[in-house]
Motif scaffolding. Structure first.
Motif, PDB file in Angstrom:
ATOM      1  N   GLY A 110       0.816  -1.135  -0.410  1.00 48.74           N
ATOM      2  CA  GLY A 110      -0.105   0.215  -0.145  1.00 48.74           C
ATOM      3  C   GLY A 110       0.470   1.403  -0.337  1.00 48.74           C
ATOM      4  N   ARG A 111       0.506   2.356  -0.094  1.00 51.92           N
ATOM      5  CA  ARG A 111       0.748   3.584   0.003  1.00 51.92           C
ATOM      6  C   ARG A 111       1.987   3.731  -0.864  1.00 51.92           C
ATOM      7  N   SER A 112       1.663   2.967  -2.457  1.00 50.84           N
ATOM      8  CA  SER A 112       3.086   3.070  -3.273  1.00 50.84           C
ATOM      9  C   SER A 112       3.449   4.386  -3.662  1.00 50.84           C
ATOM     10  N   CYS A 113       4.482   5.349  -3.873  1.00 54.17           N
ATOM     11  CA  CYS A 113       4.083   6.375  -5.196  1.00 54.17           C
ATOM     12  C   CYS A 113       5.451   6.744  -4.892  1.00 54.17           C
ATOM     13  N   LEU A 114       6.057   7.213  -6.377  1.00 52.13           N
ATOM     14  CA  LEU A 114       7.390   8.080  -6.172  1.00 52.13           C
ATOM     15  C   LEU A 114       7.307   9.322  -6.835  1.00 52.13           C
ATOM     16  N   ARG A 119       9.453   8.824 -11.825  1.00 53.70           N
ATOM     17  CA  ARG A 119       8.995   8.326 -12.142  1.00 53.70           C
ATOM     18  C   ARG A 119       9.170   7.740 -13.553  1.00 53.70           C
ATOM     19  N   GLY A 120       8.322   6.626 -14.486  1.00 53.60           N
ATOM     20  CA  GLY A 120       9.371   6.566 -16.099  1.00 53.60           C
ATOM     21  C   GLY A 120      10.705   6.246 -15.942  1.00 53.60           C
ATOM     22  N   GLY A 121      10.900   5.335 -15.122  1.00 51.94           N
ATOM     23  CA  GLY A 121      12.330   4.941 -14.564  1.00 51.94           C
ATOM     24  C   GLY A 121      12.441   3.794 -14.491  1.00 51.94           C
ATOM     25  N   ALA A 122      14.202   3.904 -13.687  1.00 54.08           N
ATOM     26  CA  ALA A 122      14.452   1.934 -13.129  1.00 54.08           C
ATOM     27  C   ALA A 122      13.734   2.622 -11.604  1.00 54.08           C
ATOM     28  N   ALA A 123      13.278   3.893 -10.978  1.00 50.45           N
ATOM     29  CA  ALA A 123      13.057   3.341  -9.361  1.00 50.45           C
ATOM     30  C   ALA A 123      12.102   2.826  -9.192  1.00 50.45           C
ATOM     31  N   MET A 124      10.843   2.155  -9.582  1.00 51.24           N
ATOM     32  CA  MET A 124       9.866   1.314  -9.076  1.00 51.24           C
ATOM     33  C   MET A 124      10.877   0.284  -9.580  1.00 51.24           C
ATOM     34  N   LEU A 125      11.363  -0.317 -10.406  1.00 51.08           N
ATOM     35  CA  LEU A 125      12.205  -1.200 -10.336  1.00 51.08           C
ATOM     36  C   LEU A 125      13.464  -1.361  -8.942  1.00 51.08           C
ATOM     37  N   ARG A 126      13.725  -0.946  -8.103  1.00 49.80           N
ATOM     38  CA  ARG A 126      14.775  -0.737  -7.403  1.00 49.80           C
ATOM     39  C   ARG A 126      13.663  -1.002  -5.843  1.00 49.80           C
ATOM     40  N   LEU A 127      13.104  -0.357  -5.849  1.00 53.62           N
ATOM     41  CA  LEU A 127      11.862  -0.978  -4.909  1.00 53.62           C
ATOM     42  C   LEU A 127      11.424  -1.980  -4.904  1.00 53.62           C
ATOM     43  N   TRP A 128      11.330  -2.703  -6.515  1.00 54.17           N
ATOM     44  CA  TRP A 128      10.729  -3.764  -6.237  1.00 54.17           C
ATOM     45  C   TRP A 128      12.301  -4.951  -5.973  1.00 54.17           C
ATOM     46  N   GLN A 129      12.948  -4.458  -6.017  1.00 53.34           N
ATOM     47  CA  GLN A 129      14.060  -5.620  -5.784  1.00 53.34           C
ATOM     48  C   GLN A 129      14.008  -5.498  -4.059  1.00 53.34           C
ATOM     49  N   GLY A 130      14.159  -4.565  -3.663  1.00 52.78           N
ATOM     50  CA  GLY A 130      13.848  -4.607  -1.379  1.00 52.78           C
ATOM     51  C   GLY A 130      12.240  -5.317  -1.812  1.00 52.78           C
ATOM     52  N   LEU A 131      11.266  -4.962  -2.054  1.00 54.77           N
ATOM     53  CA  LEU A 131      10.365  -5.683  -2.279  1.00 54.77           C
ATOM     54  C   LEU A 131      10.195  -7.122  -2.416  1.00 54.77           C
ATOM     55  N   GLY A 132      11.071  -7.642  -3.287  1.00 51.06           N
ATOM     56  CA  GLY A 132      11.632  -9.291  -3.302  1.00 51.06           C
ATOM     57  C   GLY A 132      12.288  -9.656  -2.426  1.00 51.06           C
ATOM     58  N   ASP A 133      13.192  -8.670  -1.855  1.00 54.67           N
ATOM     59  CA  ASP A 133      14.352  -9.441  -1.132  1.00 54.67           C
ATOM     60  C   ASP A 133      12.578 -10.059   0.968  1.00 54.67           C
ATOM     61  N   TYR A 134      12.152  -8.967   0.814  1.00 53.77           N
ATOM     62  CA  TYR A 134      11.237  -8.987   1.702  1.00 53.77           C
ATOM     63  C   TYR A 134       9.774 -10.406   2.043  1.00 53.77           C
ATOM     64  N   ILE A 135       9.802 -10.307   0.612  1.00 49.14           N
ATOM     65  CA  ILE A 135       8.711 -11.270   0.230  1.00 49.14           C
ATOM     66  C   ILE A 135      10.042 -12.693   0.283  1.00 49.14           C
ATOM     67  N   SER A 136      10.771 -12.879  -0.215  1.00 49.31           N
ATOM     68  CA  SER A 136      11.050 -14.090   0.444  1.00 49.31           C
ATOM     69  C   SER A 136      12.014 -14.607   1.619  1.00 49.31           C
ATOM     70  N   ASP A 137      11.965 -13.443   2.297  1.00 44.13           N
ATOM     71  CA  ASP A 137      13.006 -13.365   3.841  1.00 44.13           C
ATOM     72  C   ASP A 137      11.516 -14.337   4.655  1.00 44.13           C
TER      73      ASP A 137
END
Length: 254
Positions: A110-114, A119-137
């Motif tokens: 929730g409350r996802s925003c940039l 916007r429109g670049g690599a920033a969201m992918l960087r956030l998803w990288q952190g999210l991916g670690d979180y869901i895996s852990d």
């Protein structure tokens, strides 16, 4: 360029000041830009906040070129945190009983925003990288949360809502349903009358990104007059995410 080469880094809020930085960015995006309001919005301090912030994990995206300025945020709520808060935020809009009864590990996004500059670049992918670690852990199996169309009139986005309903409706086992007080049917147009290109063009970028990862939508949208949005609930099963999107985003998500 690799994500690791960019001047963007992710970490979790560790102090009250970190949370305030997230709430300030949320104010800039949701209140100033999109016209949201709410009982706990602090206009004097320029903070968008609510009762769920105290139990959530706040994922922060920072720009090292700007002295560590917070330029992106995600609010993550586990089942344990939701129980402490008396429920998930999404349960104010959607009936989550099927997800709750599935016995699977759930995570609310929730409350996802940039910040607009990112916007429109690599920033969201960087956030998803952190999210991916979180869901895996944490062994997360199903992620969900609302994403929004701006405004509360469904007419201009009837094609987009209908396209989501006809093509991306979640299977019954995972199908959440918008609650009656704000329920808005999404099947506003028959499938054969939908201009798919125009429908996707009218769909917000965050929703399209979730769809590319195998996301599905619940039944019905929810008219959120406080936030001045039409919300749809996205559900993503981490076990059955399509192989193609999984391979494409694997390096960013895990």
């Amino acid at each position: 360029m690799l994500l690791s080469d960019l001047p963007l880094s992710v970490r979790f809020a560790a102090t009250p000041e970190d949370v305030i930085a997230a709430q300030r960015l949320r104010y800039e995006v949701f209140v100033e830009e999109l016209g949201a309001s709410g009982d706990l919005v602090d206009h004097d301090l320029r903070l968008e906040r609510d009762r769920f912030d105290s139990v959530a994990d706040h994922l922060l995206l920072e720009d090292r070129r700007e002295g560590g300025q917070v330029v992106g945020v995600y609010r993550l709520i586990t089942e344990e945190a939701a129980d402490r808060a008396g429920g998930f935020y999404t349960e104010g809009e959607y009936d989550l009983s099927r997800l709750r009864g599935s016995g699977r590990r759930l995570l609310e996004l929730g409350r996802s925003c940039l910040h607009p500059k990112y916007r429109g670049g690599a920033a969201m992918l960087r956030l998803w990288q952190g999210l991916g670690d979180y869901i895996s852990d944490r062994g997360i199996e199903v992620m969900f949360g609302v994403a929004s169309f701006h405004g509360v009139d469904p007419s201009p986005v009837a094609g987009a809502l209908s396209h989501l309903h006809h093509r991306f409706l979640a299977p019954e086992a995972l199908r959440v349903r918008a609650r009656g007080d704000g329920y808005q049917a999404m099947n506003l147009l028959p499938r054969e009358r939908i201009d798919r290109v125009a429908a996707m063009r009218a769909t917000p970028a965050l929703i399209k990104a979730y769809l590319k990862l195998g996301g599905m939508v619940g039944e019905g949208a929810y008219i959120d007059r406080v936030f001045n949005t039409i919300d749809v609930c996205l559900v993503m099963d981490t076990v059955t995410i399509a192989d193609g999107p999984r391979r494409r985003y694997a390096s960013q998500l895990v």
